[in-house]
Design a protein around this motif. Structure first.
Motif, mmCIF file in Angstrom:
data_model
loop_
_atom_site.group_PDB
_atom_site.id
_atom_site.type_symbol
_atom_site.label_atom_id
_atom_site.label_comp_id
_atom_site.label_asym_id
_atom_site.label_seq_id
_atom_site.Cartn_x
_atom_site.Cartn_y
_atom_site.Cartn_z
ATOM 1 N N SER A 100 1.427 -1.627 0.104
ATOM 2 C CA SER A 100 -0.133 -0.008 0.512
ATOM 3 C C SER A 100 0.793 0.905 -0.218
ATOM 4 C CB SER A 100 -0.514 -0.065 0.970
ATOM 5 O OG SER A 100 -0.204 -0.115 2.827
ATOM 6 N N ASN A 101 1.994 0.841 0.035
ATOM 7 C CA ASN A 101 3.265 2.065 0.762
ATOM 8 C C ASN A 101 3.796 2.389 -1.078
ATOM 9 O OD1 ASN A 101 5.173 3.641 0.663
ATOM 10 N ND2 ASN A 101 5.488 3.264 2.981
ATOM 11 N N ALA A 102 4.089 3.584 -1.879
ATOM 12 C CA ALA A 102 4.183 3.783 -3.122
ATOM 13 C C ALA A 102 6.147 4.122 -2.872
ATOM 14 C CB ALA A 102 3.544 5.101 -3.295
ATOM 15 N N GLN A 103 6.499 3.998 -1.466
ATOM 16 C CA GLN A 103 7.588 4.590 -2.183
ATOM 17 C C GLN A 103 8.222 2.519 -1.404
ATOM 18 O OE1 GLN A 103 9.187 6.841 -1.391
ATOM 19 N NE2 GLN A 103 10.694 6.911 -1.399
ATOM 20 N N GLU A 104 7.569 1.800 -0.820
ATOM 21 C CA GLU A 104 7.514 0.573 -0.652
ATOM 22 C C GLU A 104 7.810 -0.260 -2.309
ATOM 23 O OE1 GLU A 104 4.890 -1.899 1.761
ATOM 24 O OE2 GLU A 104 6.298 -0.540 3.407
ATOM 25 N N ARG A 105 7.146 0.428 -3.318
ATOM 26 C CA ARG A 105 6.990 0.156 -4.435
ATOM 27 C C ARG A 105 8.082 0.336 -5.431
ATOM 28 N NH1 ARG A 105 0.750 -0.883 -6.825
ATOM 29 N NH2 ARG A 105 -0.393 -2.350 -5.009
ATOM 30 N N LYS A 106 8.476 2.111 -5.361
ATOM 31 C CA LYS A 106 9.524 1.878 -5.756
ATOM 32 C C LYS A 106 10.794 1.981 -5.544
ATOM 33 C CE LYS A 106 12.013 6.479 -5.858
ATOM 34 N NZ LYS A 106 12.286 8.391 -5.579
ATOM 35 N N TYR A 107 11.097 1.381 -4.570
ATOM 36 C CA TYR A 107 12.269 0.329 -4.163
ATOM 37 C C TYR A 107 12.152 -0.498 -4.794
ATOM 38 C CZ TYR A 107 13.331 3.823 -0.418
ATOM 39 O OH TYR A 107 13.290 5.714 0.098
ATOM 40 N N ALA A 108 10.913 -1.761 -4.104
ATOM 41 C CA ALA A 108 11.487 -2.645 -5.169
ATOM 42 C C ALA A 108 11.299 -2.764 -6.500
ATOM 43 C CB ALA A 108 9.692 -3.479 -4.824
ATOM 44 N N VAL A 109 10.612 -2.031 -7.554
ATOM 45 C CA VAL A 109 10.835 -2.085 -9.167
ATOM 46 C C VAL A 109 12.339 -0.845 -9.341
ATOM 47 C CG1 VAL A 109 10.225 -0.459 -11.285
ATOM 48 C CG2 VAL A 109 8.198 -1.356 -9.166
ATOM 49 N N LEU A 110 12.679 -0.621 -8.331
ATOM 50 C CA LEU A 110 13.945 0.503 -8.195
ATOM 51 C C LEU A 110 15.641 -1.159 -8.658
ATOM 52 C CD1 LEU A 110 15.928 2.272 -9.025
ATOM 53 C CD2 LEU A 110 16.329 3.138 -6.576
ATOM 54 N N ALA A 111 15.096 -1.746 -7.626
ATOM 55 C CA ALA A 111 15.927 -2.687 -7.312
ATOM 56 C C ALA A 111 15.475 -4.002 -8.207
ATOM 57 C CB ALA A 111 15.614 -4.133 -6.136
ATOM 58 N N ASP A 112 14.411 -4.467 -8.877
ATOM 59 C CA ASP A 112 14.370 -4.845 -9.960
ATOM 60 C C ASP A 112 15.186 -4.306 -10.989
ATOM 61 O OD1 ASP A 112 13.136 -7.007 -11.873
ATOM 62 O OD2 ASP A 112 11.609 -6.010 -12.353
ATOM 63 N N LEU A 113 15.260 -3.484 -11.569
ATOM 64 C CA LEU A 113 15.704 -2.609 -12.938
ATOM 65 C C LEU A 113 17.271 -2.517 -12.047
ATOM 66 C CD1 LEU A 113 15.558 -0.541 -14.890
ATOM 67 C CD2 LEU A 113 15.663 1.474 -13.075
ATOM 68 N N ILE A 114 17.295 -2.447 -11.139
ATOM 69 C CA ILE A 114 19.340 -2.656 -11.272
ATOM 70 C C ILE A 114 19.751 -3.431 -11.372
ATOM 71 C CG2 ILE A 114 21.201 -2.082 -9.488
ATOM 72 C CD1 ILE A 114 19.373 -0.304 -8.223
ATOM 73 N N PHE A 115 18.695 -5.019 -10.774
ATOM 74 C CA PHE A 115 19.604 -6.201 -11.029
ATOM 75 C C PHE A 115 19.550 -7.237 -12.095
ATOM 76 C CE2 PHE A 115 19.411 -10.756 -10.424
ATOM 77 C CZ PHE A 115 19.601 -11.104 -9.892
ATOM 78 N N SER A 116 17.912 -6.803 -13.124
ATOM 79 C CA SER A 116 17.737 -7.596 -14.087
ATOM 80 C C SER A 116 18.578 -6.338 -15.236
ATOM 81 C CB SER A 116 16.435 -6.757 -14.550
ATOM 82 O OG SER A 116 15.577 -7.917 -14.155
ATOM 83 N N GLY A 117 19.143 -4.347 -14.882
ATOM 84 C CA GLY A 117 20.400 -4.854 -15.865
ATOM 85 C C GLY A 117 21.469 -5.355 -15.545
#
Length: 248
Positions: A100-117
């Motif tokens: 429910s927290n947009a900040q937590e979603r931001k960190y999750a998507v950012l981790a996915d982006l960094i790891f995938s790249g």
């Protein structure tokens, strides 16, 4: 496809909308992540099962890629970590709608982006290393060539899948909270059957200044009959002033 604008945040549905398994499994991101998981499994499975053979002159098992153990170790490490990471990211994708927290979603998507790249780049290095060592392998007697070629091929396929995952993660990160519709309070429509208005809008208070009343003198043109008599300090008694008491 992602939810429409206004009902999603960072590419996932808003919290409280529930989880649709069939919709999740048909998402392009989920399909590509499952392919990445499968390709990583093929790479490290081929090397761990058929990637080491004994040479005719030595009892020690050597890597089939030009006897370069570093190449096999690198491919196994990249494949195992990618295999585990795909499962972890799949769990994260499932858990995302419940954040429910947009900040937590931001960190999750950012981790996915960094790891995938990062893993896109590491798979590219793995493919170049395996292809280079395989091209230098001249003595292929006893070497399972199909396993070697499959390892090189699926390393190349992994570059494409992880690159696509990086693209999806970048798109989700860019959308960010712009997809979130923050509910704002709006006044309910007026009920014609309700005798009272839904809201009371107070009028603006404008203080008025007090203007004292000015009194003017009694007008002089009023007839004398309406004027009050002047004050007489010693009023004379009324009656017959000629009467005198008798003298005896």
């Amino acid at each position: 496809m992602e939810d429409a604008v206004g009902v999603s945040a960072y590419g996932a549905s808003l919290a409280g909308r529930g989880f649709d398994f069939y919709k999740f499994i048909r998402q392009p991101q989920t399909v590509v992540r499952l392919l990445s998981w499968l390709f990583a499994l093929v790479v490290f499975a081929c090397i761990t099962t058929e990637g080491y053979i004994n040479s005719p002159t030595s009892a020690e098992a050597k890597c089939i890629f030009n006897q370069s153990d570093s190449a096999c170790h690198y491919a196994v490490a990249i494949g195992v970590i990618a295999f585990l990471a795909c499962m972890a990211l799949l769990v994260l994708d499932v858990y995302m709608p419940f954040m429910s927290n947009a900040q937590e979603r931001k960190y999750a998507v950012l981790a996915d982006l960094i790891f995938s790249g990062l893993w896109t780049f590491l798979w590219f290095v793995c493919f170049c290393l395996l292809a280079n060592q395989w091209s230098r392998t001249h003595d292929v007697r006893g070497i399972p060539e199909d396993a070697a070629r499959a390892t090189v091929a699926f390393s190349f396929f992994s570059i494409a899948t992880w690159g696509i995952l990086s693209y999806y993660a970048l798109g989700r990160f860019r959308r960010g909270v712009n997809d979130v519709t923050i509910p704002t309070y709006t006044e309910p429509p007026a009920d014609p059957h309700n005798a009272y208005p839904p809201t009371y809008a107070p009028t603006s208070y404008n203080p008025t200044t007090y203007t004292p009343t000015t009194y003017t003198a009694y007008p002089s043109n009023v007839p004398d009959s309406q004027q009050q008599p002047h004050f007489i300090s010693n009023p004379q008694p009324q009656g017959d002033f000629s009467y005198q008491p008798p003298s005896y």
